[in-house]
Design a protein around this motif. Structure first.
Motif, PDB file in Angstrom:
ATOM      1  N   GLY A 294      -9.258  11.394  -7.127  1.00 33.96           N
ATOM      2  CA  GLY A 294      -8.751  12.537  -7.868  1.00 33.96           C
ATOM      3  C   GLY A 294      -7.753  13.370  -7.075  1.00 33.96           C
ATOM      4  O   GLY A 294      -7.276  14.386  -7.551  1.00 33.96           O
ATOM      5  N   GLY A 295      -7.425  12.943  -5.859  1.00 35.04           N
ATOM      6  CA  GLY A 295      -6.480  13.656  -5.007  1.00 35.04           C
ATOM      7  C   GLY A 295      -5.555  12.665  -4.325  1.00 35.04           C
ATOM      8  O   GLY A 295      -5.408  11.519  -4.767  1.00 35.04           O
ATOM      9  N   ASN A 296      -4.947  13.080  -3.241  1.00 30.12           N
ATOM     10  CA  ASN A 296      -4.097  12.159  -2.472  1.00 30.12           C
ATOM     11  C   ASN A 296      -4.930  10.966  -2.012  1.00 30.12           C
ATOM     12  O   ASN A 296      -6.126  11.106  -1.728  1.00 30.12           O
ATOM     13  N   HIS A 297      -4.312   9.800  -1.935  1.00 31.54           N
ATOM     14  CA  HIS A 297      -5.019   8.589  -1.522  1.00 31.54           C
ATOM     15  C   HIS A 297      -4.024   7.510  -1.115  1.00 31.54           C
ATOM     16  O   HIS A 297      -2.818   7.657  -1.308  1.00 31.54           O
ATOM     17  N   LEU A 298      -4.538   6.436  -0.553  1.00 34.27           N
ATOM     18  CA  LEU A 298      -3.739   5.250  -0.229  1.00 34.27           C
ATOM     19  C   LEU A 298      -3.998   4.240  -1.328  1.00 34.27           C
ATOM     20  O   LEU A 298      -5.148   3.907  -1.611  1.00 34.27           O
ATOM     21  N   MET A 299      -2.949   3.752  -1.984  1.00 32.10           N
ATOM     22  CA  MET A 299      -3.095   2.904  -3.166  1.00 32.10           C
ATOM     23  C   MET A 299      -2.679   1.472  -2.882  1.00 32.10           C
ATOM     24  O   MET A 299      -1.537   1.209  -2.512  1.00 32.10           O
ATOM     25  N   PHE A 300      -3.628   0.536  -3.049  1.00 32.71           N
ATOM     26  CA  PHE A 300      -3.329  -0.897  -2.999  1.00 32.71           C
ATOM     27  C   PHE A 300      -2.727  -1.251  -4.354  1.00 32.71           C
ATOM     28  O   PHE A 300      -3.374  -1.079  -5.383  1.00 32.71           O
ATOM     29  N   MET A 301      -1.501  -1.752  -4.382  1.00 31.32           N
ATOM     30  CA  MET A 301      -0.814  -1.982  -5.651  1.00 31.32           C
ATOM     31  C   MET A 301      -1.139  -3.326  -6.304  1.00 31.32           C
ATOM     32  O   MET A 301      -1.192  -3.429  -7.512  1.00 31.32           O
ATOM     33  N   ASP A 302      -1.338  -4.367  -5.531  1.00 32.08           N
ATOM     34  CA  ASP A 302      -1.621  -5.693  -6.089  1.00 32.08           C
ATOM     35  C   ASP A 302      -2.332  -6.497  -5.007  1.00 32.08           C
ATOM     36  O   ASP A 302      -1.688  -7.163  -4.193  1.00 32.08           O
ATOM     37  N   LEU A 303      -3.665  -6.410  -5.005  1.00 34.70           N
ATOM     38  CA  LEU A 303      -4.450  -7.048  -3.950  1.00 34.70           C
ATOM     39  C   LEU A 303      -4.177  -8.545  -3.855  1.00 34.70           C
ATOM     40  O   LEU A 303      -4.183  -9.246  -4.866  1.00 34.70           O
ATOM     41  N   LYS A 304      -3.985  -9.006  -2.653  1.00 33.96           N
ATOM     42  CA  LYS A 304      -3.789 -10.444  -2.410  1.00 33.96           C
ATOM     43  C   LYS A 304      -5.131 -11.143  -2.214  1.00 33.96           C
ATOM     44  O   LYS A 304      -5.234 -12.340  -2.415  1.00 33.96           O
ATOM     45  N   LYS A 305      -6.154 -10.387  -1.807  1.00 34.86           N
ATOM     46  CA  LYS A 305      -7.513 -10.920  -1.725  1.00 34.86           C
ATOM     47  C   LYS A 305      -8.483  -9.785  -2.034  1.00 34.86           C
ATOM     48  O   LYS A 305      -8.145  -8.604  -1.851  1.00 34.86           O
ATOM     49  N   PRO A 306      -9.681 -10.104  -2.526  1.00 32.90           N
ATOM     50  CA  PRO A 306     -10.633  -9.069  -2.951  1.00 32.90           C
ATOM     51  C   PRO A 306     -11.053  -8.140  -1.810  1.00 32.90           C
ATOM     52  O   PRO A 306     -11.109  -8.546  -0.643  1.00 32.90           O
ATOM     53  N   LEU A 307     -11.351  -6.907  -2.182  1.00 37.30           N
ATOM     54  CA  LEU A 307     -12.004  -5.962  -1.272  1.00 37.30           C
ATOM     55  C   LEU A 307     -13.483  -5.999  -1.651  1.00 37.30           C
ATOM     56  O   LEU A 307     -13.865  -5.557  -2.741  1.00 37.30           O
ATOM     57  N   VAL A 308     -14.295  -6.575  -0.779  1.00 41.27           N
ATOM     58  CA  VAL A 308     -15.698  -6.851  -1.083  1.00 41.27           C
ATOM     59  C   VAL A 308     -16.603  -5.763  -0.508  1.00 41.27           C
ATOM     60  O   VAL A 308     -16.531  -5.462   0.693  1.00 41.27           O
TER      61      VAL A 308
ATOM     62  N   ILE B  61       0.863  -1.178   0.000  1.00 46.14           N
ATOM     63  CA  ILE B  61       0.000   0.000   0.000  1.00 46.14           C
ATOM     64  C   ILE B  61       0.900   1.229   0.000  1.00 46.14           C
ATOM     65  O   ILE B  61       1.739   1.392   0.874  1.00 46.14           O
ATOM     66  N   GLN B  62       0.724   2.054  -1.018  1.00 43.28           N
ATOM     67  CA  GLN B  62       1.565   3.238  -1.179  1.00 43.28           C
ATOM     68  C   GLN B  62       0.762   4.505  -0.911  1.00 43.28           C
ATOM     69  O   GLN B  62      -0.455   4.538  -1.114  1.00 43.28           O
ATOM     70  N   LEU B  63       1.464   5.540  -0.483  1.00 37.37           N
ATOM     71  CA  LEU B  63       0.882   6.879  -0.363  1.00 37.37           C
ATOM     72  C   LEU B  63       1.008   7.519  -1.733  1.00 37.37           C
ATOM     73  O   LEU B  63       2.111   7.614  -2.275  1.00 37.37           O
ATOM     74  N   HIS B  64      -0.113   7.938  -2.322  1.00 32.42           N
ATOM     75  CA  HIS B  64      -0.098   8.503  -3.674  1.00 32.42           C
ATOM     76  C   HIS B  64      -0.596   9.935  -3.682  1.00 32.42           C
ATOM     77  O   HIS B  64      -1.428  10.320  -2.875  1.00 32.42           O
ATOM     78  N   GLU B  65      -0.064  10.685  -4.641  1.00 32.50           N
ATOM     79  CA  GLU B  65      -0.515  12.047  -4.881  1.00 32.50           C
ATOM     80  C   GLU B  65      -0.879  12.171  -6.348  1.00 32.50           C
ATOM     81  O   GLU B  65      -0.416  11.410  -7.186  1.00 32.50           O
ATOM     82  N   MET B  66      -1.732  13.146  -6.634  1.00 32.03           N
ATOM     83  CA  MET B  66      -2.163  13.394  -8.005  1.00 32.03           C
ATOM     84  C   MET B  66      -1.406  14.599  -8.548  1.00 32.03           C
ATOM     85  O   MET B  66      -1.136  15.553  -7.829  1.00 32.03           O
ATOM     86  N   THR B  67      -1.060  14.520  -9.816  1.00 28.01           N
ATOM     87  CA  THR B  67      -0.400  15.637 -10.486  1.00 28.01           C
ATOM     88  C   THR B  67      -1.145  15.939 -11.778  1.00 28.01           C
ATOM     89  O   THR B  67      -1.846  15.084 -12.309  1.00 28.01           O
ATOM     90  N   GLY B  68      -0.993  17.140 -12.289  1.00 26.62           N
ATOM     91  CA  GLY B  68      -1.645  17.520 -13.547  1.00 26.62           C
ATOM     92  C   GLY B  68      -3.089  17.916 -13.321  1.00 26.62           C
ATOM     93  O   GLY B  68      -3.557  18.058 -12.198  1.00 26.62           O
ATOM     94  N   SER B  69      -3.814  18.073 -14.435  1.00 24.43           N
ATOM     95  CA  SER B  69      -5.229  18.419 -14.349  1.00 24.43           C
ATOM     96  C   SER B  69      -5.959  17.890 -15.571  1.00 24.43           C
ATOM     97  O   SER B  69      -5.348  17.601 -16.596  1.00 24.43           O
ATOM     98  N   GLY B  70      -7.266  17.780 -15.444  1.00 21.69           N
ATOM     99  CA  GLY B  70      -8.107  17.325 -16.553  1.00 21.69           C
ATOM    100  C   GLY B  70      -7.673  15.970 -17.079  1.00 21.69           C
ATOM    101  O   GLY B  70      -7.421  15.040 -16.319  1.00 21.69           O
ATOM    102  N   GLN B  71      -7.548  15.860 -18.411  1.00 26.13           N
ATOM    103  CA  GLN B  71      -7.146  14.602 -19.059  1.00 26.13           C
ATOM    104  C   GLN B  71      -5.700  14.245 -18.760  1.00 26.13           C
ATOM    105  O   GLN B  71      -5.295  13.103 -18.927  1.00 26.13           O
ATOM    106  N   ASP B  72      -4.906  15.216 -18.334  1.00 27.02           N
ATOM    107  CA  ASP B  72      -3.501  14.975 -18.045  1.00 27.02           C
ATOM    108  C   ASP B  72      -3.251  14.599 -16.582  1.00 27.02           C
ATOM    109  O   ASP B  72      -2.112  14.578 -16.125  1.00 27.02           O
ATOM    110  N   MET B  73      -4.325  14.319 -15.849  1.00 23.45           N
ATOM    111  CA  MET B  73      -4.202  13.958 -14.437  1.00 23.45           C
ATOM    112  C   MET B  73      -3.551  12.588 -14.325  1.00 23.45           C
ATOM    113  O   MET B  73      -3.909  11.653 -15.029  1.00 23.45           O
ATOM    114  N   SER B  74      -2.529  12.491 -13.467  1.00 27.37           N
ATOM    115  CA  SER B  74      -1.889  11.195 -13.239  1.00 27.37           C
ATOM    116  C   SER B  74      -1.492  11.083 -11.775  1.00 27.37           C
ATOM    117  O   SER B  74      -1.423  12.070 -11.056  1.00 27.37           O
ATOM    118  N   MET B  75      -1.251   9.855 -11.343  1.00 27.85           N
ATOM    119  CA  MET B  75      -0.870   9.631  -9.949  1.00 27.85           C
ATOM    120  C   MET B  75       0.548   9.109  -9.879  1.00 27.85           C
ATOM    121  O   MET B  75       1.045   8.495 -10.821  1.00 27.85           O
TER     122      MET B  75
END
Length: 175
Positions: free
Chosen positions: A122-136, A88-102
């Motif tokens: 669309g903003g800062n978030h906690l990112m699960f990179m490769d789930l080991k089990k589903p989030l239901v 699980i990574q701490l992510h931030e968003m950069t850019g705007s509109g169609q150019d938005m990326s994390m």
């Protein structure tokens, strides 16, 4: 004579009490504890509200909510983990509109004294990179938030369906 002895005794006690009170500092409502008197960890100073995670069968997902710092010093969220062992990574968003990326946040997520950090699609978030089990959906997941002082706290995130936040990765972020 009895009256003058009693009067002298009362005056002596009064002077003694006055002398003791002169050196005592006055307490004020705005007085702060002496430095080091507050033994609160960063984890104890955190309040997490409106927490939720995006339902997903596999792959990536994200978690959101509001993190509030109840202390007079910055909180530095250093690492997030869970019992499943997901990355699980701490992510931030950069850019705007169609150019938005994390991209992964470099360093700790700092929460200023008395302030909120909002983790949102669309903003800062906690990112699960490769789930080991589903989030239901309709269940919850518990994340362990670890701070730079080594303290940690467990926070529950309700899992729900969400079809938004289709951002792209920053091609230069190394993902």
């Amino acid at each position: 004579m009895k009256t003058s002895t009693t009067t002298a005794l009362v005056l002596s006690v009064g002077l003694l009490l006055t002398g003791c009170a002169q050196g005592a500092p006055e307490a004020t409502p705005s007085a702060k504890p002496a430095q080091g008197a507050q033994h609160q960890t960063q984890a104890q100073a955190l309040t997490a509200t409106d927490t939720w995670a995006k339902a997903a069968e596999s792959g990536m997902s994200a978690a959101f909510g509001t993190l509030h710092n109840n202390s007079e010093t910055p909180l530095e969220l250093h690492k997030v983990s869970n019992a499943a062992g997901d990355e699980i990574q701490l992510h931030e968003m950069t850019g705007s509109g169609q150019d938005m990326s994390m991209k992964q946040l470099e360093g700790d997520l700092v929460i200023a004294p008395g302030a909120d950090v909002v983790l949102a699609p669309g903003g800062n978030h906690l990112m699960f990179m490769d789930l080991k089990k589903p989030l239901v959906a309709a269940q919850s997941t518990t994340l362990d938030l670890e701070f730079s002082d080594g303290s940690s706290t467990e926070v529950d995130f309700a899992i729900r369906n969400f079809d938004g936040a289709k951002e792209n990765y920053d091609e230069h972020a190394g993902h």
